[in-house]
Design a protein around this motif. Structure first.
Motif, PDB file in Angstrom:
ATOM      1  N   THR A   1      90.486 -33.877  17.255  1.00 49.58           N
ATOM      2  CA  THR A   1      90.715 -35.144  16.192  1.00 49.58           C
ATOM      3  C   THR A   1      90.688 -34.075  14.792  1.00 49.58           C
ATOM      4  OG1 THR A   1      89.970 -37.008  17.382  1.00 49.58           O
ATOM      5  CG2 THR A   1      90.418 -36.899  14.949  1.00 49.58           C
ATOM      6  N   PRO A   2      91.658 -34.226  13.923  1.00 52.64           N
ATOM      7  CA  PRO A   2      91.449 -33.474  12.754  1.00 52.64           C
ATOM      8  C   PRO A   2      90.396 -34.138  11.872  1.00 52.64           C
ATOM      9  CG  PRO A   2      93.971 -34.145  13.271  1.00 52.64           C
ATOM     10  CD  PRO A   2      92.965 -34.808  14.111  1.00 52.64           C
ATOM     11  N   ALA A   3      89.693 -33.255  11.177  1.00 53.31           N
ATOM     12  CA  ALA A   3      88.793 -33.781  10.066  1.00 53.31           C
ATOM     13  C   ALA A   3      89.366 -35.081   9.268  1.00 53.31           C
ATOM     14  CB  ALA A   3      88.185 -32.768   9.399  1.00 53.31           C
ATOM     15  N   GLY A   4      88.453 -35.858   9.188  1.00 56.07           N
ATOM     16  CA  GLY A   4      88.686 -37.358   8.183  1.00 56.07           C
ATOM     17  C   GLY A   4      89.429 -38.374   8.875  1.00 56.07           C
ATOM     18  N   HIS A   5      89.663 -38.126  10.254  1.00 57.51           N
ATOM     19  CA  HIS A   5      90.121 -39.179  10.882  1.00 57.51           C
ATOM     20  C   HIS A   5      89.267 -39.858  12.007  1.00 57.51           C
ATOM     21  CE1 HIS A   5      93.758 -37.060   9.665  1.00 57.51           C
ATOM     22  NE2 HIS A   5      94.422 -38.219  10.277  1.00 57.51           N
ATOM     23  N   ALA A   6      89.608 -41.017  12.738  1.00 55.44           N
ATOM     24  CA  ALA A   6      88.492 -41.578  13.360  1.00 55.44           C
ATOM     25  C   ALA A   6      88.932 -41.784  14.736  1.00 55.44           C
ATOM     26  CB  ALA A   6      88.296 -43.164  12.819  1.00 55.44           C
ATOM     27  N   ILE A   7      87.743 -41.638  15.739  1.00 48.57           N
ATOM     28  CA  ILE A   7      87.961 -41.968  17.141  1.00 48.57           C
ATOM     29  C   ILE A   7      87.827 -43.386  17.408  1.00 48.57           C
ATOM     30  CG2 ILE A   7      87.229 -41.066  19.539  1.00 48.57           C
ATOM     31  CD1 ILE A   7      86.752 -38.461  18.302  1.00 48.57           C
ATOM     32  N   ARG A   8      88.318 -43.910  18.422  1.00 50.56           N
ATOM     33  CA  ARG A   8      88.257 -45.383  18.399  1.00 50.56           C
ATOM     34  C   ARG A   8      88.036 -45.519  20.062  1.00 50.56           C
ATOM     35  NH1 ARG A   8      93.306 -48.346  16.525  1.00 50.56           N
ATOM     36  NH2 ARG A   8      94.278 -47.443  18.310  1.00 50.56           N
ATOM     37  N   LEU A   9      86.799 -46.187  20.192  1.00 45.24           N
ATOM     38  CA  LEU A   9      86.170 -46.587  21.616  1.00 45.24           C
ATOM     39  C   LEU A   9      86.411 -48.143  21.599  1.00 45.24           C
ATOM     40  CD1 LEU A   9      84.798 -43.788  20.856  1.00 45.24           C
ATOM     41  CD2 LEU A   9      82.989 -44.605  22.436  1.00 45.24           C
ATOM     42  N   GLN A  10      87.215 -48.564  22.697  1.00 50.82           N
ATOM     43  CA  GLN A  10      87.483 -50.024  23.053  1.00 50.82           C
ATOM     44  C   GLN A  10      87.231 -50.211  24.446  1.00 50.82           C
ATOM     45  OE1 GLN A  10      91.955 -49.665  21.363  1.00 50.82           O
ATOM     46  NE2 GLN A  10      91.094 -51.477  20.128  1.00 50.82           N
ATOM     47  N   ALA A  11      87.126 -51.713  24.702  1.00 52.93           N
ATOM     48  CA  ALA A  11      86.712 -52.075  25.958  1.00 52.93           C
ATOM     49  C   ALA A  11      87.064 -53.501  25.808  1.00 52.93           C
ATOM     50  CB  ALA A  11      85.322 -52.020  26.542  1.00 52.93           C
ATOM     51  N   GLY A  12      87.389 -54.177  27.165  1.00 52.11           N
ATOM     52  CA  GLY A  12      87.679 -55.315  27.209  1.00 52.11           C
ATOM     53  C   GLY A  12      88.435 -55.845  28.697  1.00 52.11           C
TER      54      GLY A  12
ATOM     55  N   ARG B   1      76.189 -46.968  22.603  1.00 55.62           N
ATOM     56  CA  ARG B   1      75.117 -45.811  22.948  1.00 55.62           C
ATOM     57  C   ARG B   1      75.666 -44.598  23.020  1.00 55.62           C
ATOM     58  NH1 ARG B   1      70.444 -46.037  26.925  1.00 55.62           N
ATOM     59  NH2 ARG B   1      71.155 -48.083  27.439  1.00 55.62           N
ATOM     60  N   ILE B   2      76.915 -44.688  23.436  1.00 50.59           N
ATOM     61  CA  ILE B   2      77.584 -43.362  23.705  1.00 50.59           C
ATOM     62  C   ILE B   2      78.008 -42.727  22.274  1.00 50.59           C
ATOM     63  CG2 ILE B   2      79.755 -42.245  24.406  1.00 50.59           C
ATOM     64  CD1 ILE B   2      79.575 -43.910  26.806  1.00 50.59           C
ATOM     65  N   ALA B   3      78.396 -43.737  21.386  1.00 46.73           N
ATOM     66  CA  ALA B   3      79.021 -43.404  20.007  1.00 46.73           C
ATOM     67  C   ALA B   3      77.607 -42.772  19.229  1.00 46.73           C
ATOM     68  CB  ALA B   3      79.628 -44.599  19.230  1.00 46.73           C
ATOM     69  N   ASP B   4      76.414 -43.338  19.268  1.00 43.49           N
ATOM     70  CA  ASP B   4      75.073 -43.015  18.686  1.00 43.49           C
ATOM     71  C   ASP B   4      74.855 -41.490  19.081  1.00 43.49           C
ATOM     72  OD1 ASP B   4      75.149 -45.375  17.479  1.00 43.49           O
ATOM     73  OD2 ASP B   4      73.720 -46.440  18.755  1.00 43.49           O
TER      74      ASP B   4
ATOM     75  N   ARG C   1      78.795 -43.567  31.837  1.00 40.55           N
ATOM     76  CA  ARG C   1      78.412 -42.713  30.712  1.00 40.55           C
ATOM     77  C   ARG C   1      78.984 -41.298  30.750  1.00 40.55           C
ATOM     78  NH1 ARG C   1      72.528 -45.093  31.218  1.00 40.55           N
ATOM     79  NH2 ARG C   1      72.909 -47.250  30.577  1.00 40.55           N
ATOM     80  N   ARG C   2      78.859 -40.597  31.826  1.00 39.18           N
ATOM     81  CA  ARG C   2      79.386 -39.352  32.014  1.00 39.18           C
ATOM     82  C   ARG C   2      81.015 -39.364  31.805  1.00 39.18           C
ATOM     83  NH1 ARG C   2      77.659 -34.992  36.554  1.00 39.18           N
ATOM     84  NH2 ARG C   2      78.609 -33.252  35.694  1.00 39.18           N
ATOM     85  N   ALA C   3      81.754 -40.178  32.277  1.00 37.25           N
ATOM     86  CA  ALA C   3      83.061 -40.153  32.099  1.00 37.25           C
ATOM     87  C   ALA C   3      83.569 -40.587  30.681  1.00 37.25           C
ATOM     88  CB  ALA C   3      83.642 -41.367  33.110  1.00 37.25           C
ATOM     89  N   VAL C   4      82.757 -41.442  30.122  1.00 35.15           N
ATOM     90  CA  VAL C   4      83.256 -41.925  28.657  1.00 35.15           C
ATOM     91  C   VAL C   4      82.790 -40.639  27.769  1.00 35.15           C
ATOM     92  CG1 VAL C   4      83.021 -43.574  26.533  1.00 35.15           C
ATOM     93  CG2 VAL C   4      83.242 -44.247  28.839  1.00 35.15           C
ATOM     94  N   SER C   5      81.784 -40.159  28.043  1.00 38.96           N
ATOM     95  CA  SER C   5      81.332 -38.872  27.353  1.00 38.96           C
ATOM     96  C   SER C   5      82.149 -37.799  27.251  1.00 38.96           C
ATOM     97  CB  SER C   5      79.916 -38.446  27.724  1.00 38.96           C
ATOM     98  OG  SER C   5      78.767 -39.589  27.407  1.00 38.96           O
ATOM     99  N   ASN C   6      82.815 -37.519  28.406  1.00 36.86           N
ATOM    100  CA  ASN C   6      83.658 -36.586  28.577  1.00 36.86           C
ATOM    101  C   ASN C   6      85.064 -36.579  27.838  1.00 36.86           C
ATOM    102  OD1 ASN C   6      82.199 -34.941  30.317  1.00 36.86           O
ATOM    103  ND2 ASN C   6      83.089 -35.770  32.213  1.00 36.86           N
ATOM    104  N   LEU C   7      85.462 -37.942  27.738  1.00 31.48           N
ATOM    105  CA  LEU C   7      86.599 -38.182  26.858  1.00 31.48           C
ATOM    106  C   LEU C   7      86.399 -38.242  25.616  1.00 31.48           C
ATOM    107  CD1 LEU C   7      87.850 -41.427  28.785  1.00 31.48           C
ATOM    108  CD2 LEU C   7      88.866 -39.051  28.935  1.00 31.48           C
ATOM    109  N   VAL C   8      85.083 -38.755  25.079  1.00 32.51           N
ATOM    110  CA  VAL C   8      84.603 -38.372  23.587  1.00 32.51           C
ATOM    111  C   VAL C   8      84.487 -37.000  23.117  1.00 32.51           C
ATOM    112  CG1 VAL C   8      82.851 -39.277  21.897  1.00 32.51           C
ATOM    113  CG2 VAL C   8      83.641 -40.851  23.474  1.00 32.51           C
TER     114      VAL C   8
END
Length: 467
Positions: free
Chosen positions: A376-387, A330-333, A362-369
């Motif tokens: 993050t430099p253009a062309g790279h990826a941000i990784r969201l993980q959980a477990g 949801r946050i990624a979207d 959602r507010r905490a993760v959104s601030n980090l994102v």
């Protein structure tokens, strides 16, 4: 009326010394008193048994009861030199044959031991005569060998002197106990006052500490061993106060800086617009620009209000069991458009569930994102993980941006703190995002950490305890 306890520690310890000394002397004195009383009784018993054995022998050798009544001198001679001894002889029917001290009065009825028995402990009694004389007495049957007649032999020892001696002894014990308690209180007061001298030195050092001298620590070496732990704890408290005071000072400076920038922008733009007549389009552009500054101020005030409420635990946490994959997707979207404009991608790798408040999570993760997209430099990826891991659920946001300076990490979650690179873009960052993340984690009894991985990823991890 209830007496108030003394507030002085020295006085309390002195009184305790006096109480302990008085109790000790009382216990020892009581033991000595009863020990002396038992020794006196034992001495009286020896004399009683000796005299009553002698009287029984004299009775056995007498010719008859009438002979004893006619000539009692043999019995009276046996008591010569024993003015504190009473001898009474009676016939079997209770008629009195002899009484060496009639003025002492009569005795109560005594248990009589058999002729062939020695009076035991229960038959030797402390009594009072009819005239009020305290005595220790015993009685035994005597049998005249020639006639077989029975005679009651009663021997009593005057214990007036012994009782007087015990009374004086108890008074001496009481006097010694009170005197010892007084001396102990006086010496205890002096010794405790001298012993507590280092505490007054510590208090004097503490009095010299002010808000401007919070970095001045107390001297641990000068404190007694028993107080060193207290001094170390006090110094630790001073260090925390000093650190908090510095953070507060820095917070005030950062707050003034961040509020001054939008206010100056509003003021300058408005003054420029009012310097000469403007068209309606120009005024409309000014209002649009001012609206952006107002929105920035509103976001800053909203974040500050949230942090203030979180510090005082006024934020209600409604925990729910949330699916990690759904929440992170949801946050990624939500950030998909912003990420495309910055030329970065968002990837989600999540499984399991987390116990958290949906809005706060959602507010905490959104601030980090949002921070990750910014760096993050253009062309790279941000990784969201959980477990799940070891009783907690970890949610992390990692990006391959520039490494954070080690000196900046301790202040990374401070309010209004931004690195130099971030401050140049202060219009898009209030410096409160990470502080809000930390407050949200505290509300969930969790923690937030930042690490730099070997693959050059900056990873912010949120650890939520499983409930």
């Amino acid at each position: 009326m209830k007496l108030a306890a003394p507030r002085s520690l020295t006085m309390r310890l002195a009184l305790l010394f006096a109480l302990v000394t008085l109790s000790t002397f009382t216990i020892v004195g009581t033991y000595l008193y009863y020990s002396l009383a038992q020794q006196l009784d034992a001495h009286d018993d020896q004399e009683l048994l000796g005299k009553i054995s002698l009287m029984r022998h004299l009775v056995e050798k007498a010719n008859s009861i009438e002979a004893i009544r006619a000539n009692p001198h043999a019995f009276m001679d046996a008591t010569l030199g024993h003015n504190d001894l009473l001898l009474i002889l009676k016939t079997a029917d209770g008629a009195q044959l002899l009484a060496t001290r009639p003025s002492a009065g009569t005795l109560p009825l005594l248990p009589i031991s058999a002729t062939d028995r020695t009076p035991n402990q229960t038959s030797r009694l402390n009594l009072t005569t009819s005239s009020g004389l305290p005595v220790r007495a015993t009685a035994i049957w005597g049998v005249i060998e020639l006639t077989g007649e029975r005679v009651r032999i009663i021997v009593a020892h005057d214990t007036s002197d012994s009782l007087s001696m015990l009374a004086r002894y108890s008074q001496q014990i009481l006097g010694a106990a009170l005197s010892g308690a007084l001396v102990a209180a006086l010496l205890g007061y002096i010794l405790v006052r001298r012993g507590l001298r280092p505490t007054r030195s510590i208090a004097k050092q503490a009095q010299s500490i002010t808000a401007q001298r919070l970095d001045q620590a107390l001297d641990v070496a000068s404190a007694p061993e028993e107080l060193q732990q207290l001094v170390v704890a006090f110094n630790s408290m001073l260090n925390r106060l000093h650190d908090s005071f510095q953070r507060l000072s820095q917070f005030s400076a950062d707050l003034a800086h961040d509020l001054r920038t939008p206010i100056n922008n509003l003021m300058v733009q408005t003054q420029v617009a009012l310097a000469q007549p403007r068209t309606s389009d120009e005024y409309q552009g000014l209002l649009e620009s001012n609206t952006e500054e107002y929105e920035r101020l509103a976001r800053m005030l909203d974040n500050m209000l949230f942090l203030a409420r979180a510090d005082h635990a006024h934020v209600a946490v409604a925990r729910e069991q949330l699916d990690c994959g759904s929440e992170l997707q949801r946050i990624a979207d939500y950030f998909e458009g912003v990420a495309e404009d910055a030329g970065v991608r968002l990837t989600v790798y999540a499984h399991g569930s987390v116990s958290a408040d949906p809005m706060l999570l959602r507010r905490a993760v959104s601030n980090l994102v949002a921070n990750a997209i910014r760096y993050t430099p253009a062309g790279h990826a941000i990784r969201l993980q959980a477990g799940p891991a070891d009783g907690v659920t970890n949610i992390s946001v990692g990006n391959p941006g520039p490494a954070i300076e080690p000196s900046a990490i301790p202040r990374l979650f401070d309010r209004f703190y931004r690195g130099d690179q971030a401050r140049s873009d202060s219009a898009s960052s209030t410096g409160l995002g990470l502080a809000i993340v930390q407050s949200i984690m505290k509300l969930h009894d969790g923690q937030v950490e930042v690490v730099r991985t070997p693959d050059q990823m900056t990873v912010f991890s949120l650890s939520f305890p499983n409930r």
